[in-house]
Design a protein around this motif. Structure first.
Motif, PDB file in Angstrom:
ATOM      1  N   SER A  14       0.973  -1.175  -0.328  1.00  0.00           N
ATOM      2  CA  SER A  14      -0.012  -0.193  -0.498  1.00  0.00           C
ATOM      3  C   SER A  14       0.711   0.927   0.257  1.00  0.00           C
ATOM      4  O   SER A  14       0.553   2.518  -0.313  1.00  0.00           O
ATOM      5  CB  SER A  14      -1.047   0.651   0.905  1.00  0.00           C
ATOM      6  OG  SER A  14      -0.594  -0.056   2.315  1.00  0.00           O
ATOM      7  N   ASP A  15       2.283   1.478   0.772  1.00  0.00           N
ATOM      8  CA  ASP A  15       3.085   2.760   0.687  1.00  0.00           C
ATOM      9  C   ASP A  15       3.852   2.348  -0.913  1.00  0.00           C
ATOM     10  O   ASP A  15       4.447   3.497  -1.014  1.00  0.00           O
ATOM     11  CB  ASP A  15       4.100   2.242   1.938  1.00  0.00           C
ATOM     12  CG  ASP A  15       4.900   1.129   2.140  1.00  0.00           C
ATOM     13  OD1 ASP A  15       4.146   0.385   0.597  1.00  0.00           O
ATOM     14  OD2 ASP A  15       6.068   1.292   2.341  1.00  0.00           O
ATOM     15  N   GLY A  16       3.688   1.858  -1.551  1.00  0.00           N
ATOM     16  CA  GLY A  16       4.904   1.610  -3.325  1.00  0.00           C
ATOM     17  C   GLY A  16       5.462   1.045  -2.758  1.00  0.00           C
ATOM     18  O   GLY A  16       6.010   1.176  -4.281  1.00  0.00           O
ATOM     19  N   THR A  17       5.560   0.283  -1.953  1.00  0.00           N
ATOM     20  CA  THR A  17       7.141  -0.930  -1.374  1.00  0.00           C
ATOM     21  C   THR A  17       6.854  -1.884  -2.743  1.00  0.00           C
ATOM     22  O   THR A  17       5.540  -2.644  -2.518  1.00  0.00           O
ATOM     23  CB  THR A  17       7.052  -1.182  -0.446  1.00  0.00           C
ATOM     24  OG1 THR A  17       7.445  -0.293   0.694  1.00  0.00           O
ATOM     25  CG2 THR A  17       8.238  -2.821  -0.222  1.00  0.00           C
ATOM     26  N   HIS A  52      10.457   5.148  -0.523  1.00  0.00           N
ATOM     27  CA  HIS A  52      10.733   5.929   1.504  1.00  0.00           C
ATOM     28  C   HIS A  52      10.137   6.678   2.056  1.00  0.00           C
ATOM     29  O   HIS A  52       9.556   7.636   1.368  1.00  0.00           O
ATOM     30  CB  HIS A  52      12.467   6.961   0.502  1.00  0.00           C
ATOM     31  CG  HIS A  52      13.321   8.060   1.359  1.00  0.00           C
ATOM     32  ND1 HIS A  52      13.525   7.738   1.638  1.00  0.00           N
ATOM     33  CD2 HIS A  52      12.804   9.745   1.619  1.00  0.00           C
ATOM     34  CE1 HIS A  52      14.284   8.808   3.643  1.00  0.00           C
ATOM     35  NE2 HIS A  52      13.187   9.708   2.467  1.00  0.00           N
ATOM     36  N   ASP A  53      10.210   6.853   3.045  1.00  0.00           N
ATOM     37  CA  ASP A  53       9.327   7.677   4.187  1.00  0.00           C
ATOM     38  C   ASP A  53      10.206   7.976   5.253  1.00  0.00           C
ATOM     39  O   ASP A  53      10.220   7.169   6.470  1.00  0.00           O
ATOM     40  CB  ASP A  53       8.027   7.103   4.206  1.00  0.00           C
ATOM     41  CG  ASP A  53       6.942   7.833   4.811  1.00  0.00           C
ATOM     42  OD1 ASP A  53       7.395   8.898   5.435  1.00  0.00           O
ATOM     43  OD2 ASP A  53       5.923   7.189   4.883  1.00  0.00           O
ATOM     44  N   LYS A  64      14.480 -14.816  13.542  1.00  0.00           N
ATOM     45  CA  LYS A  64      15.976 -14.777  14.256  1.00  0.00           C
ATOM     46  C   LYS A  64      16.126 -12.956  14.109  1.00  0.00           C
ATOM     47  O   LYS A  64      17.064 -12.454  15.264  1.00  0.00           O
ATOM     48  CB  LYS A  64      16.825 -15.279  13.396  1.00  0.00           C
ATOM     49  CG  LYS A  64      16.732 -16.727  13.290  1.00  0.00           C
ATOM     50  CD  LYS A  64      17.627 -17.580  12.862  1.00  0.00           C
ATOM     51  CE  LYS A  64      17.123 -18.833  12.883  1.00  0.00           C
ATOM     52  NZ  LYS A  64      17.410 -19.884  11.825  1.00  0.00           N
ATOM     53  N   ILE A  65      16.036 -12.160  13.260  1.00  0.00           N
ATOM     54  CA  ILE A  65      16.177 -10.676  12.855  1.00  0.00           C
ATOM     55  C   ILE A  65      15.403  -9.532  12.448  1.00  0.00           C
ATOM     56  O   ILE A  65      14.441 -10.390  12.127  1.00  0.00           O
ATOM     57  CB  ILE A  65      17.157 -11.093  11.719  1.00  0.00           C
ATOM     58  CG1 ILE A  65      16.638 -10.933   9.918  1.00  0.00           C
ATOM     59  CG2 ILE A  65      18.781 -11.576  12.271  1.00  0.00           C
ATOM     60  CD1 ILE A  65      18.234 -10.456   9.434  1.00  0.00           C
ATOM     61  N   ASP A  66      15.772  -8.288  12.741  1.00  0.00           N
ATOM     62  CA  ASP A  66      14.558  -7.752  12.072  1.00  0.00           C
ATOM     63  C   ASP A  66      15.668  -6.545  11.102  1.00  0.00           C
ATOM     64  O   ASP A  66      16.436  -6.398  11.995  1.00  0.00           O
ATOM     65  CB  ASP A  66      14.056  -6.600  13.629  1.00  0.00           C
ATOM     66  CG  ASP A  66      12.847  -7.886  14.211  1.00  0.00           C
ATOM     67  OD1 ASP A  66      12.566  -8.079  14.103  1.00  0.00           O
ATOM     68  OD2 ASP A  66      13.411  -7.065  15.521  1.00  0.00           O
ATOM     69  N   VAL A  67      14.916  -6.382  10.001  1.00  0.00           N
ATOM     70  CA  VAL A  67      16.171  -5.560   9.651  1.00  0.00           C
ATOM     71  C   VAL A  67      14.826  -3.740   9.504  1.00  0.00           C
ATOM     72  O   VAL A  67      13.582  -4.210   9.020  1.00  0.00           O
ATOM     73  CB  VAL A  67      15.811  -6.027   8.168  1.00  0.00           C
ATOM     74  CG1 VAL A  67      16.459  -4.949   6.956  1.00  0.00           C
ATOM     75  CG2 VAL A  67      16.875  -6.656   7.769  1.00  0.00           C
ATOM     76  N   GLN A  68      15.626  -3.002   9.791  1.00  0.00           N
ATOM     77  CA  GLN A  68      15.318  -1.394   9.387  1.00  0.00           C
ATOM     78  C   GLN A  68      15.369  -0.674   8.359  1.00  0.00           C
ATOM     79  O   GLN A  68      17.173  -0.293   7.832  1.00  0.00           O
ATOM     80  CB  GLN A  68      14.783  -0.979   9.836  1.00  0.00           C
ATOM     81  CG  GLN A  68      14.845   0.505  10.955  1.00  0.00           C
ATOM     82  CD  GLN A  68      14.582   0.905  12.072  1.00  0.00           C
ATOM     83  OE1 GLN A  68      14.882   0.643  13.314  1.00  0.00           O
ATOM     84  NE2 GLN A  68      14.373   2.003  12.395  1.00  0.00           N
ATOM     85  N   VAL A  69      14.565  -0.126   7.259  1.00  0.00           N
ATOM     86  CA  VAL A  69      14.828   0.555   6.493  1.00  0.00           C
ATOM     87  C   VAL A  69      13.977   1.988   6.447  1.00  0.00           C
ATOM     88  O   VAL A  69      13.129   2.176   6.666  1.00  0.00           O
ATOM     89  CB  VAL A  69      15.214  -0.103   5.113  1.00  0.00           C
ATOM     90  CG1 VAL A  69      16.152  -1.228   5.097  1.00  0.00           C
ATOM     91  CG2 VAL A  69      13.768  -0.182   4.681  1.00  0.00           C
TER      92      VAL A  69
END
Length: 114
Positions: A14-17, A52-53, A64-69
């Protein structure tokens, strides 16, 4: 969304990703993201081109992990049967945090393995 083995899928959020989803992958995502963050759950492998936002970080959670962008292009491979979880950054910058570890900043053309 569950992509069966032998198939691949493309998903526009919904955000364009944009997400390219590999076979044997499950992606859990909301129909509309919250006002303060964008978060999805992945079991398997995706290639993501995140819109981008800067006010709403995009988070990919695995077991196991979280990825933040904030806006970038990267690949996450987190199949449950694999011993390793991998993140490869193509463009931008991301932060990777194991569930019980410290945050690591990843730059383009770097691989993070957990």
């Amino acid at each position: 969304m569950r992509v069966p083995y032998g198939k691949r899928a493309f998903l526009k959020l919904s955000d364009g990703t944009s997400l390219w989803i590999n076979s044997g992958t499950t992606v859990v995502y909301p129909s509309t993201f919250a006002k303060n963050k964008r978060e999805i759950y992945v079991e398997g492998e995706i290639f993501a081109d995140v819109s981008h936002d800067q006010n709403r970080p995009f988070i990919v959670s695995t077991s196991k992990i979280d990825v933040q962008v904030l806006g970038t292009i990267f690949n996450v491979s987190a199949y449950e049967d694999d011993k390793q979880t991998n993140v490869v950054l193509v463009d931008g910058a991301i932060k990777v945090k194991p569930k019980n570890g410290k945050t690591t900043l990843i730059n383009p053309n770097q691989l993070f393995t957990y």
